[in-house]
Design a protein around this motif. Structure first.
Motif, PDB file in Angstrom:
ATOM      1  N   MET A 187       0.839  -1.201   0.000  1.00  0.00           N
ATOM      2  CA  MET A 187       0.000   0.000   0.000  1.00  0.00           C
ATOM      3  C   MET A 187       0.874   1.252   0.000  1.00  0.00           C
ATOM      4  SD  MET A 187      -3.033   1.106   2.658  1.00  0.00           S
ATOM      5  CE  MET A 187      -1.913   1.559   4.000  1.00  0.00           C
ATOM      6  N   ILE A 188       0.545   2.205  -0.883  1.00  0.00           N
ATOM      7  CA  ILE A 188       1.273   3.465  -0.960  1.00  0.00           C
ATOM      8  C   ILE A 188       0.273   4.609  -1.065  1.00  0.00           C
ATOM      9  CG2 ILE A 188       3.392   2.526  -1.989  1.00  0.00           C
ATOM     10  CD1 ILE A 188       2.374   3.242  -4.713  1.00  0.00           C
ATOM     11  N   SER A 189       0.682   5.780  -0.657  1.00  0.00           N
ATOM     12  CA  SER A 189      -0.172   6.954  -0.719  1.00  0.00           C
ATOM     13  C   SER A 189      -0.305   7.441  -2.170  1.00  0.00           C
ATOM     14  CB  SER A 189       0.429   8.063   0.148  1.00  0.00           C
ATOM     15  OG  SER A 189      -0.021   9.331  -0.243  1.00  0.00           O
ATOM     16  N   ARG A 190      -1.530   7.710  -2.606  1.00  0.00           N
ATOM     17  CA  ARG A 190      -1.754   8.259  -3.941  1.00  0.00           C
ATOM     18  C   ARG A 190      -1.032   9.606  -4.091  1.00  0.00           C
ATOM     19  NH1 ARG A 190      -6.188   8.081  -7.862  1.00  0.00           N
ATOM     20  NH2 ARG A 190      -7.123   6.505  -6.532  1.00  0.00           N
ATOM     21  N   LYS A 191      -1.123  10.433  -3.057  1.00  0.00           N
ATOM     22  CA  LYS A 191      -0.477  11.746  -3.099  1.00  0.00           C
ATOM     23  C   LYS A 191       1.033  11.604  -3.263  1.00  0.00           C
ATOM     24  CE  LYS A 191       0.057  15.993  -0.381  1.00  0.00           C
ATOM     25  NZ  LYS A 191      -0.273  16.669   0.909  1.00  0.00           N
ATOM     26  N   ASP A 192       1.640  10.678  -2.517  1.00  0.00           N
ATOM     27  CA  ASP A 192       3.088  10.473  -2.622  1.00  0.00           C
ATOM     28  C   ASP A 192       3.469   9.930  -3.993  1.00  0.00           C
ATOM     29  OD1 ASP A 192       3.346  11.353  -0.038  1.00  0.00           O
ATOM     30  OD2 ASP A 192       3.659   9.361   0.840  1.00  0.00           O
ATOM     31  N   PHE A 193       2.624   9.069  -4.551  1.00  0.00           N
ATOM     32  CA  PHE A 193       2.896   8.495  -5.865  1.00  0.00           C
ATOM     33  C   PHE A 193       2.943   9.592  -6.930  1.00  0.00           C
ATOM     34  CE2 PHE A 193       1.289   6.789  -9.911  1.00  0.00           C
ATOM     35  CZ  PHE A 193       2.223   5.793 -10.147  1.00  0.00           C
ATOM     36  N   VAL A 194       1.957  10.472  -6.918  1.00  0.00           N
ATOM     37  CA  VAL A 194       1.918  11.563  -7.896  1.00  0.00           C
ATOM     38  C   VAL A 194       3.096  12.510  -7.665  1.00  0.00           C
ATOM     39  CG1 VAL A 194       0.602  13.556  -8.713  1.00  0.00           C
ATOM     40  CG2 VAL A 194      -0.577  11.390  -8.256  1.00  0.00           C
ATOM     41  N   SER A 195       3.346  12.858  -6.412  1.00  0.00           N
ATOM     42  CA  SER A 195       4.421  13.798  -6.099  1.00  0.00           C
ATOM     43  C   SER A 195       5.767  13.297  -6.545  1.00  0.00           C
ATOM     44  CB  SER A 195       4.444  14.065  -4.579  1.00  0.00           C
ATOM     45  OG  SER A 195       3.258  14.695  -4.158  1.00  0.00           O
ATOM     46  N   ARG A 196       5.954  11.990  -6.507  1.00  0.00           N
ATOM     47  CA  ARG A 196       7.231  11.388  -6.920  1.00  0.00           C
ATOM     48  C   ARG A 196       7.586  11.762  -8.358  1.00  0.00           C
ATOM     49  NH1 ARG A 196       6.802   5.108  -6.777  1.00  0.00           N
ATOM     50  NH2 ARG A 196       6.177   5.658  -4.658  1.00  0.00           N
ATOM     51  N   TYR A 197       6.564  11.941  -9.194  1.00  0.00           N
ATOM     52  CA  TYR A 197       6.807  12.182 -10.614  1.00  0.00           C
ATOM     53  C   TYR A 197       6.653  13.636 -11.051  1.00  0.00           C
ATOM     54  CZ  TYR A 197       6.815   7.159 -10.704  1.00  0.00           C
ATOM     55  OH  TYR A 197       7.127   5.834 -10.459  1.00  0.00           O
ATOM     56  N   ILE A 198       6.150  14.469 -10.153  1.00  0.00           N
ATOM     57  CA  ILE A 198       6.050  15.887 -10.530  1.00  0.00           C
ATOM     58  C   ILE A 198       6.941  16.759  -9.664  1.00  0.00           C
ATOM     59  CG2 ILE A 198       3.777  15.662 -11.569  1.00  0.00           C
ATOM     60  CD1 ILE A 198       2.509  16.791  -9.141  1.00  0.00           C
ATOM     61  N   GLY A 199       7.773  16.110  -8.852  1.00  0.00           N
ATOM     62  CA  GLY A 199       8.811  16.829  -8.127  1.00  0.00           C
ATOM     63  C   GLY A 199       8.327  17.693  -6.988  1.00  0.00           C
ATOM     64  N   LEU A 200       7.210  17.331  -6.355  1.00  0.00           N
ATOM     65  CA  LEU A 200       6.719  18.099  -5.212  1.00  0.00           C
ATOM     66  C   LEU A 200       7.365  17.617  -3.922  1.00  0.00           C
ATOM     67  CD1 LEU A 200       2.910  18.430  -6.020  1.00  0.00           C
ATOM     68  CD2 LEU A 200       4.722  20.085  -6.402  1.00  0.00           C
TER      69      LEU A 200
END
Length: 200
Positions: A187-200
């Motif tokens: 299980m991983i956080s959706r927010k963390d997954f997206v942030s990983r690829y947009i550099g947040l």
């Protein structure tokens, strides 16, 4: 940006989570004279493919071959007979090296020695057994059942993320075992997954 042919609201919502210049990036394969279009292509060179329906093994292998840094994101809400079951221990815990997870809906293990030296019925051990009861369960690894699986996804060589809706995603992983690979979810956080690829 309007919906592309065959695109669903699920596709659109995922793409909208990324900057416009990341979406629908086209590539030309000069060897095969083919056009490829990545759902999302990030500055780090990762391609995200959002898959709403089953695909053939040939198509899976073709995309994985073309995009060396590919991550699959699957619409798990469409899976039939898919259920998350129980918390798992750390599958890489050194204390579990001598054991294998049973391929069943019930969390249990067997000793590798028993598997290699079969003498009658192999005893299954649950996590109340003295050999296993001191091994803690994690908050992020889960067992699951999939009664009608799209078996092609078990052949994926690139990371495979299952979206069941909500704030969390589940990466399908497999533990190598003598009795056959044991599939489980991380299980991983959706927010963390997206942030990983947009550099947040």
């Amino acid at each position: 940006m309007g919906l592309f042919l065959g695109e669903t609201p699920w596709h659109r919502d995922w793409k909208m989570a990324f900057p416009p210049d990341y979406r629908e990036v086209s590539f030309h394969d000069s060897n095969l004279q083919e056009q490829h279009r990545a759902d999302v292509y990030t500055p780090c060179g990762t391609t995200l493919e959002f898959q709403n329906s089953p695909i053939s093994l040939a198509e899976l292998e073709s995309r994985e071959s073309y995009y060396p840094k590919l991550v699959w994101v699957l619409n798990g809400k469409k899976f039939k007979g898919f259920r998350i079951l129980k918390h798992l221990p750390d599958v890489d815990d050194p204390r579990l090296r001598g054991y294998e997870f049973c391929h069943s809906d019930h969390l249990s293990m067997i000793r590798k020695d028993d598997l290699l030296n079969v003498r009658g019925k192999i005893k299954r051990l649950n996590f109340h057994h003295p050999e296993l009861r001191d091994i803690p369960l994690t908050a992020h690894y889960y067992s699951f059942c999939w009664k009608n699986p799209h078996k092609v996804w078990y052949q994926a060589r690139r990371p495979l993320i299952i979206d069941l809706g909500g704030h969390f995603l589940y990466q399908l992983k497999q533990r190598a075992q003598l009795s056959g690979a044991y599939a489980y979810l991380h299980m991983i956080s959706r927010k963390d997954f997206v942030s990983r690829y947009i550099g947040l």
